[in-house]
Structure formats: C-alpha cells, structure tokens
Write a protein that holds these residues in place. Structure first.
Motif, PDB file in Angstrom:
ATOM      1  N   GLY A 281      64.820  73.839  46.358  1.00  0.00           N
ATOM      2  CA  GLY A 281      65.926  72.325  45.400  1.00  0.00           C
ATOM      3  C   GLY A 281      67.158  71.535  46.707  1.00  0.00           C
ATOM      4  O   GLY A 281      67.937  72.771  47.119  1.00  0.00           O
ATOM      5  N   GLY A 282      66.593  70.336  47.009  1.00  0.00           N
ATOM      6  CA  GLY A 282      67.696  69.368  47.659  1.00  0.00           C
ATOM      7  C   GLY A 282      69.223  69.995  46.831  1.00  0.00           C
ATOM      8  O   GLY A 282      69.628  69.350  45.645  1.00  0.00           O
TER       9      GLY A 282
ATOM     10  N   LEU B 132      68.342  67.641  59.922  1.00  0.00           N
ATOM     11  CA  LEU B 132      68.107  67.029  58.767  1.00  0.00           C
ATOM     12  C   LEU B 132      69.132  65.833  57.868  1.00  0.00           C
ATOM     13  O   LEU B 132      68.698  66.264  56.490  1.00  0.00           O
ATOM     14  N   GLY B 133      69.517  65.378  59.013  1.00  0.00           N
ATOM     15  CA  GLY B 133      70.443  65.155  57.815  1.00  0.00           C
ATOM     16  C   GLY B 133      70.655  63.528  56.739  1.00  0.00           C
ATOM     17  O   GLY B 133      68.962  63.405  57.024  1.00  0.00           O
TER      18      GLY B 133
ATOM     19  N   ARG C 143      70.025  64.105  50.599  1.00  0.00           N
ATOM     20  CA  ARG C 143      71.223  64.838  51.482  1.00  0.00           C
ATOM     21  C   ARG C 143      72.622  64.355  50.481  1.00  0.00           C
ATOM     22  O   ARG C 143      72.324  63.286  49.696  1.00  0.00           O
ATOM     23  N   GLU C 144      73.341  65.114  50.819  1.00  0.00           N
ATOM     24  CA  GLU C 144      75.228  64.270  50.809  1.00  0.00           C
ATOM     25  C   GLU C 144      75.486  63.075  50.978  1.00  0.00           C
ATOM     26  O   GLU C 144      74.479  62.723  52.184  1.00  0.00           O
ATOM     27  N   PRO C 145      76.039  61.957  50.681  1.00  0.00           N
ATOM     28  CA  PRO C 145      75.942  60.738  51.620  1.00  0.00           C
ATOM     29  C   PRO C 145      76.444  60.829  53.128  1.00  0.00           C
ATOM     30  O   PRO C 145      76.003  59.661  53.213  1.00  0.00           O
ATOM     31  N   TYR C 146      77.106  61.704  53.493  1.00  0.00           N
ATOM     32  CA  TYR C 146      77.543  61.493  55.382  1.00  0.00           C
ATOM     33  C   TYR C 146      76.923  62.642  55.152  1.00  0.00           C
ATOM     34  O   TYR C 146      77.697  62.760  56.208  1.00  0.00           O
ATOM     35  N   GLU C 147      76.548  63.185  55.494  1.00  0.00           N
ATOM     36  CA  GLU C 147      75.724  64.529  56.486  1.00  0.00           C
ATOM     37  C   GLU C 147      75.088  63.675  57.272  1.00  0.00           C
ATOM     38  O   GLU C 147      73.687  63.411  57.732  1.00  0.00           O
ATOM     39  N   LEU C 148      75.802  64.214  59.009  1.00  0.00           N
ATOM     40  CA  LEU C 148      75.878  62.888  60.029  1.00  0.00           C
ATOM     41  C   LEU C 148      75.429  63.508  60.884  1.00  0.00           C
ATOM     42  O   LEU C 148      76.819  64.518  61.371  1.00  0.00           O
TER      43      LEU C 148
END
Length: 297
Positions: free
Chosen positions: A229-230, A117-118, A88-93
């Motif tokens: 792909g993620g 699913l962050g 995931r991106e660093p801060y998908e919260l």
C-alpha cells in the motif's frame, strides 16, 4: 470547486462517480488509471506516446466500475500517473529534475524519490527517463496545487461524509501491477496482491476476507508483498478511528497485452469476477469494522 489546470482546459483531470444513493460505507479509488496525456506534457517528454504509458494502471477504473452499481462512490483520475502521482506525499520531489533548488517544505530524500517515483515522477516502467531536460519547479508546484490538492480534498470529503453517515468507512484503493511480478520463493505469479500496510491500515478481518474471497474464486493471492500500500492507504487508513483502507493490485497479465495496451479476451471475465468479489466484500458484517475501540483523543 477545482482550480482550472492549463493542461486540462476542456475537461476535469479527475471525477467522482456517485451512485444515486450511497448504500454502503465503501469508497473506491483508481488514482493511476488516467489515460489522457496532455500535449504540453508529451512535448516535455523524451518518450513517445506509447512508452510513456508504462506506469499506467490500464483500465483499472473499468475493472472496478461495478462498485457504483453496488452503491459506492468511485473516484478516478483522468491525468496519468507519469504526469502526477497522487499516491505520494504532496511534495516528494526529485531535486535532480528541476532548474531551481527545492523549496524547504519538499521531501527530496524519500525512497520513492530515490527510485524515480516521486509526486512528479522521473521514470516510468523499467527505468525510462520521462523528461528530456530539467524544468522549472513552478511547473511541479502548479500540478500539485491545481490537481493533487483538489484530488485529495475531494477524496477526503467523500470519506468523511461516508464515516459520518455510516459510523465507519472503507477505502479500497485499486491498482494494477506488471505481469512480470513473481513470488521470490516459488516463482509463481500472483493474480492479486492485498495490501494493508502490514496490518496497520484496516481491520485484519477485512484483509483476510479479501484474500479468502479471491482464493475461493481460484486466484493466486499475496498479502503485502511486494506491494503493501502506498501513501493513500497509509494516509487514510485509521482503523482505530473506524476509517479502513485496503489496497488491491491486479496482475495486468490477466487482462492486458502490455506491449500494445489492448485488452485480452479475458478482460470481461475478470471484470465479472471482480464484480462478484466486490459484492461479497461490501457485504461483510459491520462488526468487522466497528469492533475496535476509538483512539484516545
């Protein structure tokens, strides 16, 4: 050097398995096969130690272990995906998970966050809530600082070293998918899904070769649907700069009892088949990857 994490006081949350000499420009990565669930995390969760494994890519690191013998590094997580997702991106919260507001730099509105699913997942499996109650945002930021960032620093460094040594690099991101996955049109179960972010993360010849090799072995193979792909595939795949990234999803129904998390009798045969597939994949000619002009600076 990696920051010590309180949930992993006696061991590293991840590792990089290196061959004695890297002989090929491939790097393999298994970010979701971690099987160590920190006791502090289990105490935070409302799920039992069995149910919380529903999102785990069980034994994928073992299925692709032959990569090291072929001369390629293999990076793998020991921390579980339910605890932290480095794909995931660093801060998908998810703002609903925390006692305080999200920091301004966080992405609280992505589709992955909406799906639970962050980077710090809210759900596992078929929608089971992980946490019993909200917790402090500092807990999430601590996991990101002490594990996520060092993980990507190590992965990025080994990819850069590979590109510098060979003139190009190929990242193969290794995952598994539930046995329930079916083709919408026919209802057939794919054994493998090859993802290249719809042709943007690697040379098209690489994805085509991977699909063909697996089909020649008798497997049912899909391309990009439903998994293209993620974040890892998207972030590191830069074919115009000779850095290629490919995602491989293996159907757990081939090798795993998803109720008990025990290997099926077919595990060793699948492991051998994947070893043969990898041997052919890493033998593809260089022009597959270098016959693309560098992107303009």
């Amino acid at each position: 050097m990696m920051t010590v994490n309180r949930d992993f006081p006696d061991s590293s949350p991840f590792e990089l398995r290196q061959p004695s000499d890297q002989r090929i420009p491939f790097v393999f990565n298994s970010p979701h096969s971690g099987r160590f669930y920190p006791p502090t995390f289990i105490l935070q969760s409302q799920l039992d130690a069995h149910t919380i494994r529903r999102s785990e890519d069980c034994f994928v690191d073992q299925l692709f272990a032959s990569a090291v013998m072929l001369g390629a590094p293999l990076m793998l997580a020991h921390f579980p995906r339910a605890y932290l997702d480095v794909n995931r991106e660093p801060y998908e919260l998810d703002p609903k998970m925390f006692l305080e507001p999200l920091p301004s730099f966080a992405n609280g509105h992505s589709a992955r966050v909406a799906g639970g699913l962050g980077t710090i997942p809210r759900l596992v499996g078929e929608g089971q809530e992980i946490y019993a109650q909200k917790f402090h945002i500092s807990e999430a930021l601590g996991r990101i600082d002490s594990i996520y960032k060092p993980y990507h620093l190590m992965l990025g460094n080994v990819l850069a070293t590979t590109c510098a040594r060979f003139g190009y690099g190929v990242l193969v991101d290794c995952h598994s998918m539930p046995a329930s996955i079916r083709f919408p049109e026919s209802g057939m179960r794919p054994d493998f899904i090859i993802g290249d972010r719809f042709g943007t993360s690697c040379a098209p010849e690489l994805a085509s070769a991977a699909i063909q090799l697996l089909r020649e072995m008798g497997y049912v193979v899909a391309h990009n649907k439903p998994y293209a792909g993620g974040y890892i595939t998207e972030h590191y795949g830069r074919p115009l700069k000779h850095m290629h990234a490919l995602q491989i999803e293996v159907n757990r129904g081939l090798y795993l009892n998803e109720n008990t998390y025990e290997k099926k009798p077919g595990f060793e045969q699948l492991q051998r088949d994947i070893g043969l597939f990898l041997a052919d994949l890493v033998s593809l000619p260089d022009f597959y990857f270098l016959d693309t002009p560098l992107a303009a600076e």
